[in-house]
Every structure is written in structure tokens, then in C-alpha cells.
Design an enzyme around this catalytic site. Structure first.
Site, PDB file in Angstrom:
ATOM      1  N   TYR A 183      -0.637   7.385   3.182  1.00  0.00           N
ATOM      2  CA  TYR A 183      -0.112   6.543   4.254  1.00  0.00           C
ATOM      3  C   TYR A 183       1.421   6.494   4.170  1.00  0.00           C
ATOM      4  O   TYR A 183       2.028   7.230   3.397  1.00  0.00           O
ATOM      5  CB  TYR A 183      -0.773   5.164   4.207  1.00  0.00           C
ATOM      6  CG  TYR A 183      -2.257   5.227   4.494  1.00  0.00           C
ATOM      7  CD1 TYR A 183      -2.724   5.691   5.730  1.00  0.00           C
ATOM      8  CD2 TYR A 183      -3.196   4.886   3.521  1.00  0.00           C
ATOM      9  CE1 TYR A 183      -4.090   5.784   5.988  1.00  0.00           C
ATOM     10  CE2 TYR A 183      -4.561   4.985   3.782  1.00  0.00           C
ATOM     11  CZ  TYR A 183      -4.997   5.433   5.016  1.00  0.00           C
ATOM     12  OH  TYR A 183      -6.340   5.542   5.277  1.00  0.00           O
ATOM     13  N   HIS A 186      -2.618   7.120  -1.008  1.00  0.00           N
ATOM     14  CA  HIS A 186      -3.605   7.807  -0.160  1.00  0.00           C
ATOM     15  C   HIS A 186      -3.021   8.562   1.029  1.00  0.00           C
ATOM     16  O   HIS A 186      -3.738   8.918   1.949  1.00  0.00           O
ATOM     17  CB  HIS A 186      -4.662   6.822   0.349  1.00  0.00           C
ATOM     18  CG  HIS A 186      -5.322   6.050  -0.734  1.00  0.00           C
ATOM     19  ND1 HIS A 186      -6.023   4.889  -0.519  1.00  0.00           N
ATOM     20  CD2 HIS A 186      -5.385   6.261  -2.078  1.00  0.00           C
ATOM     21  CE1 HIS A 186      -6.473   4.421  -1.668  1.00  0.00           C
ATOM     22  NE2 HIS A 186      -6.097   5.242  -2.634  1.00  0.00           N
ATOM     23  N   HIS A 228       0.853  -1.198   0.000  1.00  0.00           N
ATOM     24  CA  HIS A 228       0.000   0.000   0.000  1.00  0.00           C
ATOM     25  C   HIS A 228       0.889   1.248   0.000  1.00  0.00           C
ATOM     26  O   HIS A 228       1.411   1.652   1.034  1.00  0.00           O
ATOM     27  CB  HIS A 228      -0.898  -0.011   1.240  1.00  0.00           C
ATOM     28  CG  HIS A 228      -2.042   0.965   1.180  1.00  0.00           C
ATOM     29  ND1 HIS A 228      -2.095   2.021   0.294  1.00  0.00           N
ATOM     30  CD2 HIS A 228      -3.193   1.048   1.917  1.00  0.00           C
ATOM     31  CE1 HIS A 228      -3.223   2.699   0.479  1.00  0.00           C
ATOM     32  NE2 HIS A 228      -3.902   2.120   1.463  1.00  0.00           N
TER      33      HIS A 228
END
Length: 367
Positions: A179, A177, A174
């Protein structure tokens, strides 16, 4: 609802990659659910993913699951990907999905500076990030030391090794976004002057080391998917790469490090990424790298996913057009699958009128 007039057959062609074969082009997008008490996914979570697999989803990407670091998640019921109990829970998820012919990868996650001080499960753990800055630019903690960065890289690598060991079909990192990994990418949150900072290439170094370390652990034949976005949770207009040339400079180090498939997160898949071209972020990524790409963003719905109040079903014609033109290879479906585990089966059978609209109540239980 808007009618779908085109054949959905392009969605149901086999995806053949040297490292993974999928029965169709549909992907369940990762969506945080928070139904894993003490970070451990139970039987209800396994059944939730199994229902999507038995209804024909080509590839399931799990919700974000925290790597082995005290500040990786913010919430006592967010799943983690370390420790015997949590890994046994994930092994059971894999077993349930594989029993019905599905494929599944975990999304390996660290929330970075989006974590608030005092958040569970580790109240004493401070948020960490490249420069100790929140997405707003507010300074909260000290920047990570190089030693701490290296330890985080190893935590990702350990999670990748565990994913392979317990039977997953690949991993997704990931990097989107706002993070942790994305905080290194974005110049607003990464003001480092060492090898993990600097220009757009320098700011990829943390991700590069994570990808390389994961590759060392899983070997050459295990798929590594990398999810990235331009937008951040607090800034939908943010851009890491402002031009195709910058996007190319950003992507090449990630390709060279070993990414197999890029998962290109946009809020609305139909929106062009740069002026002068109809290509979305996935389309540009495929054009620049030659790698397979997953497109995502309000598929089958008329409202973007950052607005969770509700959305009606929408025509799939635009999606089919782009898929038919091979602008992207795979299509991730998010909210449409939350309430309707049979979404893929219904679309394949032409039962478009039976698709369920999204409503925020879908967030309250595991359908």
C-alpha cells in the site's frame, strides 16, 4: 487438529510498556471487513470489536481506515477516518471496547496505487503513488509532487490527532503489503530522485515524515505502532531488505522518527527471515532495534492468510516456544478471530479442542 502440548501461560502475561499496558500478549490483527456503508462504522461494527474485547483480546487493531484523501480507499463500504459521521462512529467503537476493559487502536491507511481508476467512493479520484507505478511496474499516473506528498503527511497527522481526541489508545500506521507507505519503501514502485527516493534509507523519508508529524500531534506519551512487511499483495517473495544489515538501515530512521512498537507482517510466523538464523521478521526487528514487536502470520491455523479458502486449527507449541524465548512480545491473531470471537478466552481456559477452523464464509458477516 494438531494438539497444543505446552502451557499457553506466556500468552497471558501482562505487557507493560511506558505508553501502554495490556492485560495479555494477544492482539487482534487488522482485517478489512467492508461493513461500513459510506465509510461510516455503525453499531454492528462497534459490537463486532466489543465481542473480541470482552473475550479477552489484549489489544484490538481495527481494520484499515482511510485517511482524509480522495483516493485513500477503494470501496464504498470501507471505513474512513475523517468527517464528523465516520469519527462519531469510531468514537462509539472506542466506547464499546473500553466499556468491557479492552484497548484499541485504529489502523490508518492509504491504498496508494492498488486503487483502480473508477473505484468508489470517489470515482473521479486517480490512484496516487511515489512514481505513479502499480505493483506490477505498470505506469498509470504521474508521480506525486512534493507538495502532494506533504499534504498526505498532514492527512496522516490529522488522523492521528483525531484518534487521540476521540479516545483511542494509540495508532497503527499501515506501512505494509504494497500500500502507499510501502510503495515508497519498495525500489520497484519508488523510482524518485528527490528526497523521497534513492537508497533504502532515502525511501523511508515519507514514512519518517508521517511518524514525526503524527508524534507532533499526539505528544510524547501516545503509542505509535508501525506495521511493515517484506511481501507485497502481488509478490509474496518481495523483499525491501534482503539482509539483516539492510533491515537495520531501513529500521533505524523509523525508530529515530518515533515508532514505539513494530508490527512485523509475515504470512507464516514460523518462517525464518534470513538464512543462518531461526528468527522471523519480528525477531530480527526486535534484535536490531530493541523495540517491542508484534509477530503475525497464520497463528493457530495450518494455511497462510493470503489463501482465504479455509484452514484448520493448528498447534500453538511453536508460537509459545518463540514467545517464551522473547523473540517477540505480542502475537497478532487474524482469521482465527474472524469466526471465533472467543478464541483468546478458549485458549486461556485450555479449551483448545473448542477452537473453530477458518472458512471463507467467515468473510461474509460480522461474527
Amino acid at each position: 487438529m494438531s494438539h497444543t502440548n505446552k502451557s499457553t501461560e506466556p500468552l497471558f502475561q501482562t505487557f507493560d510498556h511506558e505508553k501502554i499496558t495490556l492485560s495479555n500478549r494477544t492482539v487482534m490483527a487488522p482485517m478489512t471487513r467492508g461493513f461500513s456503508p459510506e465509510g461510516i462504522p455503525g453499531e454492528d461494527v462497534a459490537a463486532y470489536y466489543r465481542r473480541r474485547a470482552e473475550n479477552g483480546v489484549g489489544l484490538i487493531v481495527t481494520e484499515g481506515t482511510g485517511i482524509n484523501h480522495p483516493a485513500s480507499v477503494s470501496g464504498a463500504s470501507i471505513p474512513v477516518f475523517h468527517g464528523e459521521q465516520a469519527l462519531n462512529g469510531w468514537a462509539n467503537v472506542v466506547k464499546e471496547v473500553h466499556e468491557v476493559g479492552g484497548k484499541i487502536v485504529p489502523q490508518l491507511w492509504h491504498v496508494g496505487m492498488t486503487r483502480k481508476e473508477g473505484d468508489l467512493p470517489n470515482e473521479e479520484a486517480l490512484p496516487v503513488g511515489p512514481s505513479g507505478l502499480r505493483l506490477s511496474g505498470e505506469k498509470v499516473t504521474e508521480p506525486l509532487t512534493e507538495e502532494e506528498v506533504v499534504a498526505l503527511v498532514e492527512a496522516y497527522a490529522q488522523a492521528a490527532a483525531d484518534a487521540k481526541r476521540i479516545g483511542f489508545d494509540g495508532i497503527e500506521l499501515h506501512g505494509a503489503h504494497g500500500y502507499l507507505i510501502d510503495q515508497f519503501f519498495w525500489e520497484k514502485t519508488n523510482q524518485r530522485t528527490d528526497r523521497y527516493g534513492g537508497d533504502i534509507v532515502g525511501r523511508t523519508q515519507f514514512a519518517v515524515e508521517i511518524i514525526e508529524a503524527c508524534r507532533r500531534e499526539v505528544g510524547p506519551d501516545f503509542p505509535i505502532i508501525f506495521r511493515f512487511s517484506q511481501w507485497k499483495m502481488n509478490d509474496f517473495e518481495a523483499k525491501v531488505a534482503k539482509t539483516p544489515e539492510e533491515l537495520d538501515r531501513f529500521l533505524q530512521p523509523l525508530v529515530n522518527a518515533g515508532v514505539d512498537i513494530f508490527h512485523c507482517s509475515t504470512r507464516r510466523f514460523w518462517e525464518p527471515e534470513f538464512e543462518g538464523s531461526d528468527l522471523n521478521l519480528a525477531g530480527w526487528t526486535k534484535k536490531l532495534t530493541g523495540k517491542p514487536v508484534i509477530s503475525v502470520g497464520s497463528v493457530g491455523l495450518d494455511g497462510e492468510f493470503t489463501n482465504f479458502s479455509g484452514a484448520n486449527t493448528a498447534s500453538l507449541d511453536g508460537l509459545i516456544d518463540k514467545l517464551d524465548r522473547e523473540e517477540f512480545d505480542l502475537v497478532a491473531i487474524g482469521r482465527s478471530l474472524l469466526l471465533d470471537p472467543a478464541w483468546v478466552r478458549k485458549v486461556q481456559a485450555g479449551r483448545i479442542n473448542d477452537l473453530l477452523p477458518f472458512n471463507k464464509e467467515a468473510l461474509q458477516k460480522l461474527y
